[in-house]
Design a protein around this motif. Structure first.
Motif, PDB file in Angstrom:
ATOM      1  N   LEU A   1      20.612 -73.851  48.159  1.00  0.00           N
ATOM      2  CA  LEU A   1      20.031 -72.773  48.956  1.00  0.00           C
ATOM      3  C   LEU A   1      20.089 -71.413  48.254  1.00  0.00           C
ATOM      4  O   LEU A   1      19.101 -70.667  48.300  1.00  0.00           O
ATOM      5  CB  LEU A   1      20.686 -72.719  50.342  1.00  0.00           C
ATOM      6  N   PRO A   2      21.189 -71.041  47.577  1.00  0.00           N
ATOM      7  CA  PRO A   2      21.168 -69.764  46.848  1.00  0.00           C
ATOM      8  C   PRO A   2      20.077 -69.730  45.764  1.00  0.00           C
ATOM      9  O   PRO A   2      19.421 -68.702  45.582  1.00  0.00           O
ATOM     10  CB  PRO A   2      22.569 -69.668  46.241  1.00  0.00           C
ATOM     11  N   ALA A   3      19.864 -70.842  45.063  1.00  0.00           N
ATOM     12  CA  ALA A   3      18.800 -70.888  44.049  1.00  0.00           C
ATOM     13  C   ALA A   3      17.429 -70.768  44.710  1.00  0.00           C
ATOM     14  O   ALA A   3      16.535 -70.091  44.192  1.00  0.00           O
ATOM     15  CB  ALA A   3      18.889 -72.172  43.233  1.00  0.00           C
ATOM     16  N   ALA A   4      17.265 -71.411  45.876  1.00  0.00           N
ATOM     17  CA  ALA A   4      16.000 -71.300  46.616  1.00  0.00           C
ATOM     18  C   ALA A   4      15.773 -69.855  47.055  1.00  0.00           C
ATOM     19  O   ALA A   4      14.658 -69.334  46.952  1.00  0.00           O
ATOM     20  CB  ALA A   4      15.999 -72.238  47.822  1.00  0.00           C
ATOM     21  N   ARG A   5      16.818 -69.202  47.535  1.00  0.00           N
ATOM     22  CA  ARG A   5      16.695 -67.794  47.953  1.00  0.00           C
ATOM     23  C   ARG A   5      16.310 -66.913  46.755  1.00  0.00           C
ATOM     24  O   ARG A   5      15.455 -66.030  46.871  1.00  0.00           O
ATOM     25  CB  ARG A   5      18.007 -67.295  48.548  1.00  0.00           C
ATOM     26  N   ALA A   6      16.946 -67.143  45.632  1.00  0.00           N
ATOM     27  CA  ALA A   6      16.640 -66.349  44.439  1.00  0.00           C
ATOM     28  C   ALA A   6      15.190 -66.552  44.001  1.00  0.00           C
ATOM     29  O   ALA A   6      14.510 -65.598  43.608  1.00  0.00           O
ATOM     30  CB  ALA A   6      17.595 -66.704  43.305  1.00  0.00           C
ATOM     31  N   PHE A   7      14.707 -67.786  44.083  1.00  0.00           N
ATOM     32  CA  PHE A   7      13.341 -68.083  43.647  1.00  0.00           C
ATOM     33  C   PHE A   7      12.305 -67.631  44.670  1.00  0.00           C
ATOM     34  O   PHE A   7      11.411 -66.840  44.360  1.00  0.00           O
ATOM     35  CB  PHE A   7      13.183 -69.576  43.360  1.00  0.00           C
ATOM     36  N   TYR A   8      12.409 -68.126  45.907  1.00  0.00           N
ATOM     37  CA  TYR A   8      11.385 -67.823  46.911  1.00  0.00           C
ATOM     38  C   TYR A   8      11.439 -66.353  47.348  1.00  0.00           C
ATOM     39  O   TYR A   8      10.395 -65.728  47.534  1.00  0.00           O
ATOM     40  CB  TYR A   8      11.510 -68.766  48.117  1.00  0.00           C
ATOM     41  N   GLY A   9      12.638 -65.806  47.497  1.00  0.00           N
ATOM     42  CA  GLY A   9      12.764 -64.411  47.888  1.00  0.00           C
ATOM     43  C   GLY A   9      12.641 -63.464  46.712  1.00  0.00           C
ATOM     44  O   GLY A   9      11.922 -62.476  46.776  1.00  0.00           O
ATOM     45  N   GLY A  10      13.357 -63.779  45.615  1.00  0.00           N
ATOM     46  CA  GLY A  10      13.383 -62.888  44.458  1.00  0.00           C
ATOM     47  C   GLY A  10      12.168 -62.984  43.564  1.00  0.00           C
ATOM     48  O   GLY A  10      11.477 -61.987  43.329  1.00  0.00           O
TER      49      GLY A  10
ATOM     50  N   VAL B   1       9.522 -73.635  55.074  1.00  0.00           N
ATOM     51  CA  VAL B   1      10.949 -73.811  55.345  1.00  0.00           C
ATOM     52  C   VAL B   1      11.563 -74.626  54.214  1.00  0.00           C
ATOM     53  O   VAL B   1      11.087 -75.717  53.900  1.00  0.00           O
ATOM     54  CB  VAL B   1      11.195 -74.532  56.691  1.00  0.00           C
ATOM     55  N   THR B   2      12.605 -74.078  53.592  1.00  0.00           N
ATOM     56  CA  THR B   2      13.344 -74.811  52.567  1.00  0.00           C
ATOM     57  C   THR B   2      14.569 -75.416  53.253  1.00  0.00           C
ATOM     58  O   THR B   2      15.375 -74.701  53.838  1.00  0.00           O
ATOM     59  CB  THR B   2      13.757 -73.880  51.411  1.00  0.00           C
TER      60      THR B   2
ATOM     61  N   GLU C   1      12.143 -63.328  53.950  1.00  0.00           N
ATOM     62  CA  GLU C   1      12.985 -64.336  54.594  1.00  0.00           C
ATOM     63  C   GLU C   1      12.992 -64.117  56.103  1.00  0.00           C
ATOM     64  O   GLU C   1      13.088 -62.994  56.577  1.00  0.00           O
ATOM     65  CB  GLU C   1      14.414 -64.255  54.041  1.00  0.00           C
ATOM     66  N   GLY C   2      12.895 -65.230  56.841  1.00  0.00           N
ATOM     67  CA  GLY C   2      12.965 -65.184  58.297  1.00  0.00           C
ATOM     68  C   GLY C   2      14.291 -65.749  58.761  1.00  0.00           C
ATOM     69  O   GLY C   2      15.339 -65.471  58.179  1.00  0.00           O
ATOM     70  N   ARG C   3      14.227 -66.593  59.799  1.00  0.00           N
ATOM     71  CA  ARG C   3      15.450 -67.218  60.320  1.00  0.00           C
ATOM     72  C   ARG C   3      16.061 -68.118  59.251  1.00  0.00           C
ATOM     73  O   ARG C   3      15.379 -68.598  58.352  1.00  0.00           O
ATOM     74  CB  ARG C   3      15.116 -68.058  61.550  1.00  0.00           C
ATOM     75  N   SER C   4      17.380 -68.365  59.408  1.00  0.00           N
ATOM     76  CA  SER C   4      18.053 -69.254  58.467  1.00  0.00           C
ATOM     77  C   SER C   4      19.327 -69.795  59.089  1.00  0.00           C
ATOM     78  O   SER C   4      19.790 -69.314  60.120  1.00  0.00           O
ATOM     79  CB  SER C   4      18.381 -68.515  57.168  1.00  0.00           C
ATOM     80  N   SER C   5      19.869 -70.808  58.441  1.00  0.00           N
ATOM     81  CA  SER C   5      21.185 -71.342  58.790  1.00  0.00           C
ATOM     82  C   SER C   5      21.876 -71.637  57.468  1.00  0.00           C
ATOM     83  O   SER C   5      21.395 -71.236  56.415  1.00  0.00           O
ATOM     84  CB  SER C   5      21.043 -72.616  59.643  1.00  0.00           C
ATOM     85  N   ASP C   6      22.968 -72.386  57.526  1.00  0.00           N
ATOM     86  CA  ASP C   6      23.650 -72.712  56.272  1.00  0.00           C
ATOM     87  C   ASP C   6      22.957 -73.850  55.530  1.00  0.00           C
ATOM     88  O   ASP C   6      23.350 -74.205  54.424  1.00  0.00           O
ATOM     89  CB  ASP C   6      25.120 -73.041  56.516  1.00  0.00           C
ATOM     90  N   HIS C   7      21.880 -74.442  56.104  1.00  0.00           N
ATOM     91  CA  HIS C   7      21.193 -75.533  55.411  1.00  0.00           C
ATOM     92  C   HIS C   7      19.665 -75.436  55.434  1.00  0.00           C
ATOM     93  O   HIS C   7      18.983 -76.365  55.037  1.00  0.00           O
ATOM     94  CB  HIS C   7      21.674 -76.899  55.936  1.00  0.00           C
ATOM     95  N   TRP C   8      19.107 -74.321  55.875  1.00  0.00           N
ATOM     96  CA  TRP C   8      17.666 -74.103  55.789  1.00  0.00           C
ATOM     97  C   TRP C   8      17.340 -72.614  55.858  1.00  0.00           C
ATOM     98  O   TRP C   8      18.125 -71.824  56.362  1.00  0.00           O
ATOM     99  CB  TRP C   8      16.882 -74.861  56.869  1.00  0.00           C
ATOM    100  N   VAL C   9      16.158 -72.250  55.326  1.00  0.00           N
ATOM    101  CA  VAL C   9      15.665 -70.872  55.367  1.00  0.00           C
ATOM    102  C   VAL C   9      14.165 -70.918  55.633  1.00  0.00           C
ATOM    103  O   VAL C   9      13.436 -71.677  55.003  1.00  0.00           O
ATOM    104  CB  VAL C   9      15.915 -70.117  54.041  1.00  0.00           C
ATOM    105  N   ASP C  10      13.718 -70.085  56.591  1.00  0.00           N
ATOM    106  CA  ASP C  10      12.291 -69.867  56.836  1.00  0.00           C
ATOM    107  C   ASP C  10      11.793 -68.755  55.919  1.00  0.00           C
ATOM    108  O   ASP C  10      12.474 -67.731  55.768  1.00  0.00           O
ATOM    109  CB  ASP C  10      12.045 -69.369  58.272  1.00  0.00           C
ATOM    110  N   TRP C  11      10.603 -68.938  55.363  1.00  0.00           N
ATOM    111  CA  TRP C  11       9.973 -67.930  54.507  1.00  0.00           C
ATOM    112  C   TRP C  11       8.570 -67.649  55.028  1.00  0.00           C
ATOM    113  O   TRP C  11       7.904 -68.557  55.537  1.00  0.00           O
ATOM    114  CB  TRP C  11       9.855 -68.431  53.067  1.00  0.00           C
TER     115      TRP C  11
ATOM    116  N   ALA D   1      14.340 -76.635  42.658  1.00  0.00           N
ATOM    117  CA  ALA D   1      14.630 -77.999  43.124  1.00  0.00           C
ATOM    118  C   ALA D   1      13.660 -79.022  42.553  1.00  0.00           C
ATOM    119  O   ALA D   1      13.843 -80.224  42.744  1.00  0.00           O
ATOM    120  CB  ALA D   1      14.595 -78.051  44.654  1.00  0.00           C
ATOM    121  N   GLY D   2      12.611 -78.576  41.884  1.00  0.00           N
ATOM    122  CA  GLY D   2      11.640 -79.499  41.302  1.00  0.00           C
ATOM    123  C   GLY D   2      10.354 -79.650  42.086  1.00  0.00           C
ATOM    124  O   GLY D   2       9.476 -80.410  41.688  1.00  0.00           O
TER     125      GLY D   2
END
Length: 140
Positions: free
Chosen positions: A16-25, A49-50, A31-41, A122-123
């Motif tokens: 998830l941190p790598a996804a945040r860095a890629f999709y957000g950065g 949703v990742t 970024e929208g709602r999130s939890s410890d295992h998913w993030v809305d973009w 993630a590929g």
């Protein structure tokens, strides 16, 4: 909500941190709602949703388009030509490895478009494109 119907897409990621860095950065998505295992973009008003799924994303295969091997499955977005080139520059500046470098596909033909393919951390394969004439998106 967008004036047109919006798409919802869920994709697996393993970090998830790598996804945040890629999709957000790198991609610059809000970024929208999130939890410890998913993030809305917000993918230009569409919901991406990742979801954390342990393991590696395995591509199903490739399909030849315009003499290039296109990864299957993939997802992406239609952009304006200036947005497309700005994103390509942003990806280059971030050191993103392209599966298919940005290029003009089908020049002079119906459906002429700029296109590029790359993978997220993630590929997952992504394609972004820009049509010279957006009315030609489904032209034959």
């Amino acid at each position: 909500m967008p004036e047109r119907p919006a798409v919802h897409l869920a994709v697996p990621v393993d970090d998830l941190p790598a996804a945040r860095a890629f999709y957000g950065g790198v991609l610059g998505l809000a970024e929208g709602r999130s939890s410890d295992h998913w993030v809305d973009w917000s993918l230009h008003g569409h919901q991406l949703v990742t979801h954390v799924i342990p393991g590696t994303v395995r591509p199903a295969g490739e399909s030849e388009v315009d003499s290039h091997e296109v990864p299957i499955p993939h997802f992406g977005l239609l952009l304006s030509t200036p947005e497309f080139h700005a994103l390509a520059d942003r990806l280059r500046a971030a050191g993103t490895a392209f599966l298919i470098e940005p290029y003009l596909r089908f020049p002079g033909a119906p459906g002429e478009q700029w296109t590029m393919f790359f993978r997220d951390p993630a590929g997952n394969a992504l394609e972004f494109k820009a049509f010279r004439d957006e009315s030609q998106v489904f032209a034959r």
